[in-house]
Design a protein around this motif. Sequence first.
Motif, PDB file in Angstrom:
ATOM      1  N   LEU A  68      -0.086  12.763  -8.145  1.00  0.00           N
ATOM      2  CA  LEU A  68      -0.629  12.101  -6.962  1.00  0.00           C
ATOM      3  C   LEU A  68       0.404  12.173  -5.846  1.00  0.00           C
ATOM      4  N   LEU A  69      -0.053  12.235  -4.623  1.00  0.00           N
ATOM      5  CA  LEU A  69       0.840  12.255  -3.466  1.00  0.00           C
ATOM      6  C   LEU A  69       0.875  10.863  -2.854  1.00  0.00           C
ATOM      7  N   PHE A  70       2.081  10.307  -2.721  1.00  0.00           N
ATOM      8  CA  PHE A  70       2.226   8.996  -2.090  1.00  0.00           C
ATOM      9  C   PHE A  70       2.211   9.213  -0.580  1.00  0.00           C
ATOM     10  N   VAL A  71       1.204   8.643   0.098  1.00  0.00           N
ATOM     11  CA  VAL A  71       1.059   8.822   1.544  1.00  0.00           C
ATOM     12  C   VAL A  71       1.360   7.539   2.316  1.00  0.00           C
ATOM     13  N   GLY A  72       1.762   6.489   1.608  1.00  0.00           N
ATOM     14  CA  GLY A  72       2.078   5.218   2.273  1.00  0.00           C
ATOM     15  C   GLY A  72       0.859   4.663   2.983  1.00  0.00           C
ATOM     16  N   ASP A  73       1.041   4.267   4.236  1.00  0.00           N
ATOM     17  CA  ASP A  73      -0.070   3.685   5.003  1.00  0.00           C
ATOM     18  C   ASP A  73      -0.739   4.706   5.925  1.00  0.00           C
ATOM     19  N   ALA A  74      -0.597   5.997   5.633  1.00  0.00           N
ATOM     20  CA  ALA A  74      -1.130   7.058   6.487  1.00  0.00           C
ATOM     21  C   ALA A  74      -2.652   7.011   6.616  1.00  0.00           C
ATOM     22  N   VAL A  75      -3.342   6.557   5.577  1.00  0.00           N
ATOM     23  CA  VAL A  75      -4.805   6.500   5.614  1.00  0.00           C
ATOM     24  C   VAL A  75      -5.264   5.196   6.253  1.00  0.00           C
ATOM     25  N   GLY A  76      -4.553   4.119   5.948  1.00  0.00           N
ATOM     26  CA  GLY A  76      -4.842   2.831   6.574  1.00  0.00           C
ATOM     27  C   GLY A  76      -6.039   2.089   6.017  1.00  0.00           C
ATOM     28  N   THR A  77      -6.498   2.446   4.833  1.00  0.00           N
ATOM     29  CA  THR A  77      -7.622   1.730   4.233  1.00  0.00           C
ATOM     30  C   THR A  77      -7.125   0.883   3.070  1.00  0.00           C
ATOM     31  N   ARG A  78      -7.952  -0.062   2.681  1.00  0.00           N
ATOM     32  CA  ARG A  78      -7.628  -0.945   1.559  1.00  0.00           C
ATOM     33  C   ARG A  78      -8.804  -0.946   0.587  1.00  0.00           C
ATOM     34  N   ASP A  79      -8.502  -1.266  -0.667  1.00  0.00           N
ATOM     35  CA  ASP A  79      -9.565  -1.347  -1.674  1.00  0.00           C
ATOM     36  C   ASP A  79     -10.263  -2.699  -1.569  1.00  0.00           C
ATOM     37  N   ALA A  80     -11.205  -2.941  -2.471  1.00  0.00           N
ATOM     38  CA  ALA A  80     -11.987  -4.185  -2.438  1.00  0.00           C
ATOM     39  C   ALA A  80     -11.119  -5.420  -2.607  1.00  0.00           C
ATOM     40  N   ALA A  81      -9.982  -5.295  -3.306  1.00  0.00           N
ATOM     41  CA  ALA A  81      -9.083  -6.435  -3.523  1.00  0.00           C
ATOM     42  C   ALA A  81      -8.079  -6.599  -2.381  1.00  0.00           C
ATOM     43  N   ILE A  97      -9.469  11.880  -3.108  1.00  0.00           N
ATOM     44  CA  ILE A  97      -9.673  10.471  -2.765  1.00  0.00           C
ATOM     45  C   ILE A  97      -8.323   9.790  -2.590  1.00  0.00           C
ATOM     46  N   VAL A  98      -8.365   8.594  -2.044  1.00  0.00           N
ATOM     47  CA  VAL A  98      -7.156   7.793  -1.889  1.00  0.00           C
ATOM     48  C   VAL A  98      -7.368   6.490  -2.649  1.00  0.00           C
ATOM     49  N   VAL A  99      -6.343   6.089  -3.415  1.00  0.00           N
ATOM     50  CA  VAL A  99      -6.457   4.925  -4.297  1.00  0.00           C
ATOM     51  C   VAL A  99      -5.209   4.055  -4.173  1.00  0.00           C
ATOM     52  N   PRO A 100      -5.299   2.792  -4.612  1.00  0.00           N
ATOM     53  CA  PRO A 100      -4.112   1.923  -4.592  1.00  0.00           C
ATOM     54  C   PRO A 100      -3.179   2.229  -5.760  1.00  0.00           C
ATOM     55  N   LEU A 101      -1.938   1.858  -5.606  1.00  0.00           N
ATOM     56  CA  LEU A 101      -0.922   2.063  -6.632  1.00  0.00           C
ATOM     57  C   LEU A 101      -1.258   1.321  -7.922  1.00  0.00           C
ATOM     58  N   SER A 102      -1.909   0.185  -7.817  1.00  0.00           N
ATOM     59  CA  SER A 102      -2.227  -0.619  -9.003  1.00  0.00           C
ATOM     60  C   SER A 102      -3.142   0.118  -9.983  1.00  0.00           C
ATOM     61  N   ARG A 103      -3.838   1.138  -9.513  1.00  0.00           N
ATOM     62  CA  ARG A 103      -4.724   1.913 -10.397  1.00  0.00           C
ATOM     63  C   ARG A 103      -3.943   2.540 -11.550  1.00  0.00           C
ATOM     64  N   TYR A 104      -2.666   2.817 -11.317  1.00  0.00           N
ATOM     65  CA  TYR A 104      -1.839   3.459 -12.339  1.00  0.00           C
ATOM     66  C   TYR A 104      -0.724   2.550 -12.841  1.00  0.00           C
ATOM     67  N   ALA A 105      -0.907   1.247 -12.695  1.00  0.00           N
ATOM     68  CA  ALA A 105       0.119   0.276 -13.094  1.00  0.00           C
ATOM     69  C   ALA A 105       0.360   0.245 -14.600  1.00  0.00           C
ATOM     70  N   ILE A 126       1.789  15.250   4.783  1.00  0.00           N
ATOM     71  CA  ILE A 126       0.899  14.096   4.601  1.00  0.00           C
ATOM     72  C   ILE A 126      -0.356  14.243   5.457  1.00  0.00           C
ATOM     73  N   GLU A 127      -0.203  14.669   6.706  1.00  0.00           N
ATOM     74  CA  GLU A 127      -1.375  14.874   7.575  1.00  0.00           C
ATOM     75  C   GLU A 127      -2.330  15.920   6.992  1.00  0.00           C
ATOM     76  N   TYR A 128      -1.760  17.019   6.495  1.00  0.00           N
ATOM     77  CA  TYR A 128      -2.567  18.082   5.889  1.00  0.00           C
ATOM     78  C   TYR A 128      -3.346  17.524   4.693  1.00  0.00           C
ATOM     79  N   ALA A 129      -2.661  16.794   3.822  1.00  0.00           N
ATOM     80  CA  ALA A 129      -3.300  16.259   2.618  1.00  0.00           C
ATOM     81  C   ALA A 129      -4.378  15.238   2.964  1.00  0.00           C
ATOM     82  N   VAL A 130      -4.114  14.376   3.917  1.00  0.00           N
ATOM     83  CA  VAL A 130      -5.079  13.339   4.306  1.00  0.00           C
ATOM     84  C   VAL A 130      -6.334  13.974   4.889  1.00  0.00           C
ATOM     85  N   GLN A 131      -6.196  15.094   5.592  1.00  0.00           N
ATOM     86  CA  GLN A 131      -7.370  15.784   6.162  1.00  0.00           C
ATOM     87  C   GLN A 131      -8.290  16.354   5.088  1.00  0.00           C
TER      88      GLN A 131
END
Length: 134
Positions: A68-81, A97-105, A126-131
């Motif tokens: 997985l690629l860590f993109v930090g806050d580049a996408v700016g979305t949050r999950d349901a929690a 897709i983009v997911v939270p870190l807790s998914r792999y805790a 990061i910009e390339y991957a987010v696109q």
Amino acid sequence: MNTLSTKLGRWLARILEKPSRKYEPFDVSKLTNLQRCLQPGDVLLVEGNQRISSAIKYLTQSTWSHALLFVGDAVGTRDAAGELNCLLEADLSHGVIVVPLSRYASFNTRICRPVNLREGDRQKLIEYAVQRIG
């Protein structure tokens, strides 16, 4: 148009995404430690627990089945929690897709950091991957 091959592919993906009954993590990093250590552009290797993970590990002769690629806050979305979606991954059923870190805790992980990557190049990566999300 749903062809037979599309339906077969979706059926196979559902089977391969089911968790393996034999998976037991041996040294899981605390989520807070991962959050502190990860930097945008890092690659997080994961030892997955899905059936497809076992096949990938076998075929590649690796401990790791997922990257997985860590993109930090580049996408700016949050999950349901309300957790920041900060990891970009390719999913068998949903594409990129983009997911939270807790998914792999609860998985064994390893951080890989690129060496001598300039900040400008890191941002381009990061910009390339987010696109490619979707």
